[in-house]
Design an enzyme around this catalytic site. Structure first.
Site, short mmCIF file in Angstrom:
data_model
loop_
_atom_site.label_atom_id
_atom_site.label_comp_id
_atom_site.label_asym_id
_atom_site.label_seq_id
_atom_site.Cartn_x
_atom_site.Cartn_y
_atom_site.Cartn_z
N GLU A 110 0.79 -1.23 0.00
CA GLU A 110 0.00 0.00 0.00
C GLU A 110 0.83 1.29 0.00
OE1 GLU A 110 -3.28 0.13 -0.28
OE2 GLU A 110 -3.48 -2.05 -0.34
N SER A 384 -35.45 -28.31 -15.70
CA SER A 384 -36.81 -28.21 -16.23
C SER A 384 -37.59 -27.00 -15.73
CB SER A 384 -37.60 -29.49 -15.90
OG SER A 384 -37.07 -30.59 -16.61
#
Length: 818
Positions: A110, A384
């Protein structure tokens, strides 16, 4: 002379111009010094103001808020408070409790100049400015860890603007003046967001690895250091591949900056993350709340840290009763397949109010508290349950089909695609009603082929169900999709059946307020009419049949009207195709629509579905019946203007045709009549030389014989029942073959009953009562007794003819005996 003097004067003026030029340079230098001095003073004044502003801001902040900010509150549909977003509190740790290598990983990733700058890294800012200019927008922050901490504390201006940057910078400088580097990195790691509702490094270590900080290994520290850049995208639980890639970046940065050796880097890179089993928390509503957060981030563009710690109030569509009931059902192991130590058998469910699109309740998994993987938003193969969306509703929408239409049920080869029925049995022809009720595959594929793929794709697009290019094939009739569909999208789409063809967008947020001022509100647009009211109503009649006896969804039947469809998919592992991978049930009552999915996150040879195919329907019933127990029972209502669906007569299933022992040229035709005096019977025959044609139409229970068969010929017969009032035929009876042997015997002319033709040349209907005394006047035929239902319930094996029936043509003679 005058010309020369003129030239002399012109030459004498040149030195004067040079003097004037020198004077201009001096003036320019002077003003540059003045400008630079003024700018320096402005910078110093500005810096002083920044310092002053930073100290002022820091002085206003409660020291306790340096660990966690004020919470954002969540409210249900009635405006009742239900939870705070940062309900998982950070557990602050001391600097000495954090492994040095963990701090190295964060700094390397960072802010590698963290120990050198005083809150602002001008080199990083310069690099960010250059990139912003190149892209003509703010694309890189250039923020130090101290600035990130300042932003995390402030969070009031989430956009990357110059004003926010200046404010962050002022607070960052103030933080650097008031706190040591050790204190700043500790504050940062104690309050930073690590995703999955985890704030602070200690909570994150427990969440992702079930470990104390002191026990973390290098690869685990690198994994944690990778998360803050994008807490969701780099979550090892939600996106393990992204997390591993980002971990590799962290490890390389640590190696480049001398924190680890190459051997340590390679070893840490090779580890595969596996989420640990953890003890569930006591929190409620987590799936719904996390979905609400995602909706706020994606739709309303509120920054995550600002949303979770900014004191917002979010009013949602949640029904807390339904949500609690759903969560309790998911904790009931009896509702699910038994799991093993490797994988938990999973499930997800969502309920939508189809009249508004508001999400009523949601559970993203049985162990959602531990993982935060919301399966209600993940795509699965729908099986289905996709048939009504991709095939049956689009077919009805054409106007050429209805629930009683006859569909082909035969084994077919569609250019190499050979679908089969689950029981490998084929009836030749079935009604749409039977095909849906029994979840037959061949009729669905045949019908999709008939209405054409383009019509289905257009219908699905209107339902907001995106498909891949590879999905443009007949396999979608059975739910065979490249990526699948989410439970939320399935519930939203089915809701249009329940809402007369109108579909609302599913959403969880009603409004968002800050300091009691509404800043965002859901804009309730008009619903999208995705199909006709007629299609929606006829599809509802189809899906109601699935729940009745003989249907695949009987487990969903309860004390109120229900319509829905089951679904299952096969395992694709070679040798295991007979096993089930997913279970679905998507259904609705007049009030709500719900979708249920069950299965394993990673199905394999040892992890597939073994429970009943009705288990998803049973879970639907368990949740919906309890959640609606105090709601008055209502019925599905046929929309105005939609024509009644006339129920055709029942068909014959036991036709027999035999040769008469006494007369080889006589065929005796028999069947069991149905209990309906209004019907007549039509007998059809096909010979070796002709197609099927009607022999005659008769009434009542009569003995019928065909006297015109020819020796050496083969015949086929079938019978249908016919309702004159509605001009509809039933489904064909079973087809009977008759082979007539060669014989010298000829029928006696006296044995033939030859009806006289009518004026139009057709053979009349022959109607003879078994008992002449019970003969009734045709004009006095009784009408059926009306029932409370305005539309008759569909029944199996029935069909209307799709066009007016042809007038019978002259046919061979038959004998009818009372």
């Amino acid at each position: 002379m005058n010309r020369g003097c003129s030239m002399s004067r012109n030459m004498n003026t040149k030195p004067k111009k040079k003097k004037k030029s020198k004077w201009s340079v001096r003036r320019m230098i002077f003003w540059m010094i003045i400008t630079a001095g003024t700018a320096t003073v402005c910078v110093l004044v500005g810096y002083a103001l920044i310092i002053f502003n930073g100290q002022k801001l820091l002085g206003k902040i409660d020291p306790s808020e340096l660990v966690m900010g004020s919470p954002t509150a969540i409210y249900d549909e009635k405006g009742v408070f239900v939870a705070n977003l940062n309900q998982l509190k950070s557990e602050p740790v001391k600097y000495t409790d954090i492994p040095p290598l963990m701090i190295d990983a964060v700094i390397a990733t960072e802010d590698k100049r963290f120990n050198e700058h005083t809150g602002i890294d001008f080199l990083s800012i310069g690099r960010a400015v250059v990139k912003d200019i190149i892209h003509r927008s703010a694309v890189e922050g250039g923020s130090t860890i101290t600035q990130q901490l300042a932003k995390n504390i402030l969070f009031e201006n989430p956009d990357k603007t110059l004003f926010r940057k200046a404010t962050e910078a002022s607070l960052a400088i103030a933080l650097e003046e008031q706190f040591t580097k050790e204190e700043i990195i500790t504050l940062y790691l104690n309050r930073i967001n690590f995703g999955n509702r985890s704030y602070g490094i200690k909570v994150a270590a427990k969440r992702y690895f079930d470990k104390e900080l002191k026990d973390l290994e290098l690869w685990e520290m690198a994994t944690l250091a990778a998360i803050p850049k994008s807490p969701k995208y780099y979550s090892p639980v939600l996106y393990p591949d992204n997390s591993k890639d980002r971990r590799a970046v962290v490890l390389k940065l640590m190696f480049d900056q001398g924190f680890i050796t190459e051997a340590e880097k390679d070893k840490a890179n090779a580890v595969i993350y596996k989420a640990p089993p953890q003890v569930a928390t006591s929190e409620n509503y987590l799936s719904f709340i996390d979905y609400t957060v995602e909706e706020a981030l994606d739709k309303y563009n509120i920054e995550e840290d600002a949303l979770k710690k900014g004191g917002y109030k979010i009013y949602t569509t949640m029904n807390t009763k339904a949500q609690k009931i759903m969560e309790e059902s998911f904790k009931n192991d009896k509702m699910f397949q038994k799991s093993d130590e490797e994988q938990q058998f999973q499930g997800a469910m969502v309920i939508v109010d189809h009249k508004t699109g508001g999400l009523v309740a949601m559970v993203g998994g049985r162990d959602y508290e531990k993982q935060g993987l919301n399966r209600a938003t993940l795509k699965q193969q729908p099986g289905s349950s996709f048939k009504p969306l991709a095939v049956y509703a689009p077919a009805i929408e054409t106007g050429e089909y209805n629930p009683y239409s006859i569909l082909e049920d035969k084994q077919n080869d569609y250019n190499g695609y050979k679908p089969r029925n689950y029981n490998n049995q084929y009836l030749g022809e079935v009604t749409m009603f039977d095909a849906v009720k029994k979840s037959m595959n061949q009729p669905a594929v045949w019908l999709l082929n008939e209405i054409k793929m383009a019509r289905s794709l257009k219908f699905l697009k209107a339902l907001d169900i995106p498909l891949e290019k590879n999905d443009e094939n007949l396999a979608i009739a059975l739910g065979g999709l490249t990526k699948g569909a989410t439970p939320i999208s399935m519930a939203q789409a089915y809701g249009s059946f329940a809402n007369n063809g109108a579909m609302y967008t599913a959403h969880s947020i009603l409004k968002i307020t800050l300091n009691d001022e509404v800043i965002e509100t859901f804009k309730a647009d008009k619903p999208k009419q995705v199909m006709s009211k007629k299609t929606a109503w006829y599809t509802t009649l189809l899906l109601k049949g699935v729940i009745e006896s003989g249907g695949t969804g009987t487990a969903a039947k309860m004390n109120r009207p229900v319509a829905g469809k089951t679904g299952s998919t096969q395992l694709t592992i070679k040798g295991y195709e007979k096993f089930t991978k997913d279970l679905w049930f998507v259904g609705y009552t007049p009030e709500w629509t719900a979708a249920v999915w069950m299965g394993f996150d990673k199905p394999d040879k040892n992890h597939y579905v073994t429970i009943s195919s009705g288990s998803a329907a049973a879970l639907f019933k368990d949740v919906m019946s309890k959640a609606l127990d105090k709601v008055p029972v209502t019925n599905f209502v046929k929309p105005s203007g939609v024509p009644e669906l006339t129920e055709p007569p029942k068909g014959i299933i036991d036709l027999t045709v035999t040769l008469d022992p006494a007369l080889p040229n006589k065929a005796n035709i028999n069947w069991t009549p149905i209990a309906d005096s209004a019907v007549s019977y039509r007998i059809y025959r096909k010979s070796t030389e002709t197609e099927f044609e009607m022999l005659a139409e008769i009434k009542n229970n009569q003995a019928v014989s065909d006297l015109t068969i020819v020796p050496g010929q083969t015949y086929q017969y079938y019978v249908v029942t016919f309702l004159p009032d509605s001009n509809t035929e039933s489904n064909n009876s079973n087809v009977v073959d008759l082979v007539v042997p060669v014989t010298d015997v000829s029928p006696s002319p006296t044995e033939l009953i030859i009806p006289s033709p009518t004026d139009d040349g057709t053979i009349p209907v022959i109607s003879e009562s078994p008992n002449p005394e019970e003969s009734t006047n045709p004009d006095e035929t009784p009408s059926p007794t009306p029932t409370e239902s305005s539309t008759p319930e569909p029944t199996p094996s029935l069909t209307p003819t799709e066009s007016p029936l042809p007038t019978p043509t002259p046919v061979p003679v038959i004998e009818v005996q009372p």
